[in-house]
Enzyme design. Structure first.
Site, PDB file in Angstrom:
ATOM      1  N   HIS A   1       0.841  -1.199   0.000  1.00 29.32           N
ATOM      2  CA  HIS A   1       0.000   0.000   0.000  1.00 29.32           C
ATOM      3  C   HIS A   1       0.878   1.252   0.000  1.00 29.32           C
ATOM      4  CE1 HIS A   1      -3.628   2.333   1.413  1.00 29.32           C
ATOM      5  NE2 HIS A   1      -2.653   3.133   1.797  1.00 29.32           N
ATOM      6  N   GLU A   2       1.861   1.301   0.902  1.00 24.86           N
ATOM      7  CA  GLU A   2       2.726   2.479   1.001  1.00 24.86           C
ATOM      8  C   GLU A   2       3.643   2.597  -0.213  1.00 24.86           C
ATOM      9  OE1 GLU A   2       1.747   4.533   3.047  1.00 24.86           O
ATOM     10  OE2 GLU A   2       0.648   3.214   4.405  1.00 24.86           O
TER      11      GLU A   2
END
Length: 179
Positions: free
Chosen positions: A144-145
């Protein structure tokens, strides 16, 4: 804990859609201060990860910090791990859909397919090369990051708008509580 100088950018801000620039000097004092600011912002928002572009900084820096929070009550505990210039170098064949939220997309959750295991290379805050194999929820946080560094937001990865849910409904239906 003091208030941070910057606020977390929200979906629609064009800076969230830019590819982040590599970090040239990992030991730059300003970079160390940015790591502290990102940690504070993430903790204040009950996040489990954050990327520098979310604060309007085009640098390849993410922090992975899985821990139980009101947003993720079952998250495993791990120390906050800043990752400079991270690269996803390998991944499992297996993917799994899981619910994600984002500090830059408040009030929305989505079912996102992610690899269940990833191998990542990165520099730590001392400029030392590191490699980790991440599994399950922590692998999800990293992916996600890492997407933020590519200008990608989790809603881009949701396969159908039917797999989006408000945070309130997510808390009620999936977690079984109300925030």
């Amino acid at each position: 804990m003091q208030e941070t100088k910057r606020s977390i950018l929200q979906l629609g801000n064009p800076l969230l859609r830019q590819v982040a620039r590599p970090i040239e000097n990992p030991q730059d004092l300003a970079l160390q201060e940015l790591v502290e600011e990102l940690l504070q912002s993430m903790e204040q928002a009950n996040g489990v990860g954050i990327a520098a572009p979310q604060m309007g900084i085009s640098k390849q820096l993410v922090i992975i910090a899985s821990r139980p929070t009101p947003r993720y009550p079952d998250a495993p505990e791990m120390p906050p791990t800043p990752m400079l210039n991270p690269r996803l170098v390998d991944h499992s064949d297996e993917m799994e859909k899981g619910w994600e939220g984002c500090l830059s997309v408040p009030g929305i959750r989505g079912l996102v397919p992610r690899y269940t295991s990833v191998t990542v290379d990165y520099l730590d805050c001392h400029g030392q090369s590191q490699q980790k194999i991440l599994h399950d929820f922590v692998a999800r946080i990293f992916q996600h990051e890492y997407d933020h560094l590519q200008g990608i937001v989790f809603v881009d990865r949701v396969e159908s708008t039917r797999e989006l849910m408000s945070e309130q409904e997510y808390q009620r239906q999936i977690i079984g509580s109300t925030l």
